[in-house]
Design an enzyme around this catalytic site. Structure first.
Site, PDB file in Angstrom:
ATOM      1  CD  GLN A  15      -2.041   1.245   3.081  1.00  0.00           C
ATOM      2  OE1 GLN A  15      -3.234   1.070   3.206  1.00  0.00           O
ATOM      3  NE2 GLN A  15      -1.258   1.431   4.123  1.00  0.00           N
ATOM      4  CG  ASP A  16       2.730   2.502   3.609  1.00  0.00           C
ATOM      5  OD1 ASP A  16       1.483   2.412   3.564  1.00  0.00           O
ATOM      6  OD2 ASP A  16       3.372   2.557   4.676  1.00  0.00           O
ATOM      7  NE  ARG A  37      12.250 -14.161 -10.460  1.00  0.00           N
ATOM      8  CZ  ARG A  37      12.657 -13.384 -11.451  1.00  0.00           C
ATOM      9  NH1 ARG A  37      11.819 -13.078 -12.408  1.00  0.00           N
ATOM     10  NH2 ARG A  37      13.880 -12.921 -11.508  1.00  0.00           N
ATOM     11  CG  LEU A  84       8.426   2.341   1.727  1.00  0.00           C
ATOM     12  CD1 LEU A  84       7.245   2.902   0.954  1.00  0.00           C
ATOM     13  CD2 LEU A  84       8.549   3.076   3.047  1.00  0.00           C
ATOM     14  CB  ALA A  85      11.008  -4.219   1.563  1.00  0.00           C
ATOM     15  CB  THR A 129       6.271   0.367  13.212  1.00  0.00           C
ATOM     16  OG1 THR A 129       5.079  -0.054  13.897  1.00  0.00           O
ATOM     17  CG2 THR A 129       7.385  -0.549  13.693  1.00  0.00           C
ATOM     18  CD  GLU A 131       2.692  -3.487  17.003  1.00  0.00           C
ATOM     19  OE1 GLU A 131       3.203  -4.398  17.663  1.00  0.00           O
ATOM     20  OE2 GLU A 131       1.533  -3.076  17.185  1.00  0.00           O
ATOM     21  CE1 TYR A 154       6.329  -4.911  10.919  1.00  0.00           C
ATOM     22  CE2 TYR A 154       5.625  -3.818  12.943  1.00  0.00           C
ATOM     23  CZ  TYR A 154       5.873  -3.782  11.591  1.00  0.00           C
ATOM     24  OH  TYR A 154       5.681  -2.609  10.891  1.00  0.00           O
ATOM     25  CE  LYS A 158       9.146  -2.522   9.985  1.00  0.00           C
ATOM     26  NZ  LYS A 158       9.438  -1.702   8.799  1.00  0.00           N
ATOM     27  NE  ARG A 189      -3.292  -1.500   6.676  1.00  0.00           N
ATOM     28  CZ  ARG A 189      -2.096  -1.768   7.196  1.00  0.00           C
ATOM     29  NH1 ARG A 189      -1.139  -2.280   6.459  1.00  0.00           N
ATOM     30  NH2 ARG A 189      -1.863  -1.503   8.469  1.00  0.00           N
TER      31      ARG A 189
HETATM   32  O1  G4F Z   1      -4.627  -4.065  11.588  1.00  0.00           O
HETATM   33  P1  G4F Z   1      -3.662  -4.737  12.457  1.00  0.00           P
HETATM   34  O2  G4F Z   1      -3.185  -6.072  12.035  1.00  0.00           O
HETATM   35  O3  G4F Z   1      -2.454  -3.723  12.657  1.00  0.00           O
HETATM   36  P2  G4F Z   1      -1.266  -3.657  13.740  1.00  0.00           P
HETATM   37  O4  G4F Z   1      -1.000  -4.959  14.358  1.00  0.00           O
HETATM   38  O5  G4F Z   1      -1.567  -2.520  14.668  1.00  0.00           O
HETATM   39  O6  G4F Z   1      -0.024  -3.286  12.835  1.00  0.00           O
HETATM   40  C1  G4F Z   1      -0.107  -2.388  11.748  1.00  0.00           C
HETATM   41  O7  G4F Z   1       0.231  -1.088  12.170  1.00  0.00           O
HETATM   42  C2  G4F Z   1       1.595  -0.942  12.614  1.00  0.00           C
HETATM   43  C3  G4F Z   1       1.796   0.524  12.995  1.00  0.00           C
HETATM   44  O8  G4F Z   1       1.567   0.639  14.342  1.00  0.00           O
HETATM   45  C4  G4F Z   1       2.542  -1.362  11.531  1.00  0.00           C
HETATM   46  F1  G4F Z   1       3.814  -1.239  11.955  1.00  0.00           F
HETATM   47  C5  G4F Z   1       2.266  -2.794  11.121  1.00  0.00           C
HETATM   48  O9  G4F Z   1       3.110  -3.150  10.035  1.00  0.00           O
HETATM   49  C6  G4F Z   1       0.830  -2.892  10.666  1.00  0.00           C
HETATM   50  O10 G4F Z   1       0.670  -2.103   9.515  1.00  0.00           O
HETATM   51  O11 G4F Z   1      -4.258  -4.909  13.922  1.00  0.00           O
HETATM   52  C7  G4F Z   1      -4.731  -3.806  14.665  1.00  0.00           C
HETATM   53  C8  G4F Z   1      -5.375  -4.306  15.949  1.00  0.00           C
HETATM   54  C9  G4F Z   1      -4.501  -5.296  16.707  1.00  0.00           C
HETATM   55  O12 G4F Z   1      -4.558  -4.995  18.078  1.00  0.00           O
HETATM   56  C10 G4F Z   1      -5.148  -6.652  16.454  1.00  0.00           C
HETATM   57  O13 G4F Z   1      -4.966  -7.608  17.487  1.00  0.00           O
HETATM   58  O14 G4F Z   1      -6.558  -5.024  15.599  1.00  0.00           O
HETATM   59  C11 G4F Z   1      -6.582  -6.229  16.336  1.00  0.00           C
HETATM   60  N1  G4F Z   1      -7.422  -7.206  15.602  1.00  0.00           N
HETATM   61  C12 G4F Z   1      -8.597  -7.685  16.033  1.00  0.00           C
HETATM   62  N2  G4F Z   1      -9.078  -8.574  15.164  1.00  0.00           N
HETATM   63  C13 G4F Z   1      -7.123  -7.772  14.421  1.00  0.00           C
HETATM   64  C14 G4F Z   1      -8.175  -8.638  14.151  1.00  0.00           C
HETATM   65  N3  G4F Z   1      -6.083  -7.597  13.585  1.00  0.00           N
HETATM   66  C15 G4F Z   1      -6.081  -8.322  12.434  1.00  0.00           C
HETATM   67  N4  G4F Z   1      -5.065  -8.153  11.559  1.00  0.00           N
HETATM   68  N5  G4F Z   1      -7.083  -9.225  12.134  1.00  0.00           N
HETATM   69  C16 G4F Z   1      -8.156  -9.408  12.949  1.00  0.00           C
HETATM   70  O15 G4F Z   1      -9.033 -10.205  12.677  1.00  0.00           O
END
Ligand code: G4F
Length: 332
Positions: A15-16, A37, A84-85, A129, A131, A154, A158, A189
């Site tokens: 995305q970014d 690839r 960004l990778a 991030t 995180e 992760y 980072k 996204r």
């Molecule tokens: O959308 P998420 O997977 O994003 P997360 O883990 O915050 O990480 C993203 O943002 C970071 C920046 O702070 C980036 F560094 C990272 O690469 C990525 O882009 O989850 C957000 C929240 C989490 O707390 C997760 O536990 O949503 C909660 N969640 C609840 N249900 C879920 C789900 N997350 C995902 N992916 N899938 C679910 O079903």
């Protein structure tokens, strides 16, 4: 700007990178967009390649291959390098901790070494991030000076990368800047991140394609902004005379539950009938709350986010609804 600046952008299926490549081409750069690839077929990548004609050069390379990275830097002689990778899914990093360290940590050292040896004036952007912060007290607004205590493979990878940028800056005078980016989302996204799972899932329920949206921890709280705003912030960081680290965030938060409820309201659906919880989407260790303080980026870079979580989710839902409405009805 000097004629025909050259930029390397890694992570091009993402995305970014798709937004950043568009921005750079629009600004007259020649862009070298790097992808592996195996990820070339991603739709964001094809979108960028179609759009950007002769200023966009698609490069197939793995950022965890040090000789590939140094050859690229040596041959291109870039003015700017945007790293960004990454293996960017926090939950998945628990399942593949070692390869996450390679892609999100070691690859940054390879890039910094290549710049030090072959293009020492190249400016480097590292995708750090929120995180990095890990578990913090609810209500805190996190800035560049807040403590880092990552809670996932992760986050740990980072953090290594973040530290290496600062080490190369101090030791070798590399112009390396880290953007400590809070969650940033968009219509592009990936479908496995929670905002997109919600907007696409609710749209599909609304259109009758699915019965439920299945989620994990809906109590998690995040600071969500639009990715297009955040890539503009990345570019601004590399236009500064001196390298530095900056938080990009909106400073507003919502829980996953609130986000889901808001999107269900947009769809005129009852949230309680839409979602289900499946523990398989819970993480071994959760970051329950993140909220950023972007004051420094606002003051030094003049950066301003154009969206908050509500306007962002509305854009995403409308886009996903248009797609779902075009699909043939599959469920009854
Ligand atoms: O959308 P998420 O997977 O994003 P997360 O883990 O915050 O990480 C993203 O943002 C970071 C920046 O702070 C980036 F560094 C990272 O690469 C990525 O882009 O989850 C957000 C929240 C989490 O707390 C997760 O536990 O949503 C909660 N969640 C609840 N249900 C879920 C789900 N997350 C995902 N992916 N899938 C679910 O079903």
């Amino acid at each position: 700007m000097k004629d025909n600046k050259k930029a390397i952008v890694t992570g091009c299926p993402g995305q970014d990178a798709s937004y950043l490549c568009e921005l750079l081409v629009e600004k007259g750069y020649s862009v070298y967009g790097v992808s592996r690839r195996s990820t070339r077929e991603n739709s964001n990548m094809l979108f960028v390649e179609n759009l950007t004609n002769n200023r966009y050069n698609a490069v197939t390379m793995d950022v965890t291959d040090p000789s590939g990275v140094s050859d690229l830097v040596k041959n291109v002689q870039p003015d700017e390098y945007y790293n960004l990778a990454a293996m960017s899914h926090v939950g998945q990093s628990f399942k593949e901790p070692a390869s996450t360290l390679m892609a999100d940590g070691m690859a940054v050292t390879y890039a910094l070494e290549a710049i030090k040896n072959y293009a020492p004036n190249c400016k480097f952007y590292q995708a750090s991030t929120s995180e990095l912060y890990g578990k913090v007290e609810e209500g805190l607004k996190l800035d560049e000076n807040s403590e880092f205590k990552p809670r996932s493979p992760y986050g740990a990878a980072k953090m290594y990368a973040h530290n290496m940028v600062s080490i190369y800056r101090d030791s070798y005078g590399i112009h390396g800047s880290c953007g400590i980016l809070f969650n940033h989302e968009s219509e592009r996204r990936g479908l496995n991140f929670v905002t997109r799972k919600i907007t696409t899932g609710v749209a599909r329920v609304k259109c009758g394609h699915e019965r439920h949206v299945v989620l994990g921890n809906i109590d998690a709280i995040r600071d969500w902004g639009h990715a297009r705003d955040y890539v503009y912030g990345m570019w601004l960081m590399l236009q500064q005379e001196n390298p530095d680290d900056y938080v990009l965030a909106t400073g507003e938060t919502a829980s996953v539950r609130e986000a889901l409820n808001y999107v269900c309201d947009l769809a005129e659906l009852n949230m309680d009938e839409v979602y289900k919880i499946n523990p398989k989407f819970m993480r071994p260790a959760e970051v329950p709350y993140l909220c950023g303080d972007p004051s420094k980026a606002k003051k030094v870079l003049g950066w301003r986010p154009q969206h908050n979580w509500k306007s962002l989710l509305e854009l995403m839902y409308k886009s996903d609804y248009r797609t779902a409405a075009r699909e043939v009805y599959t469920y009854r």
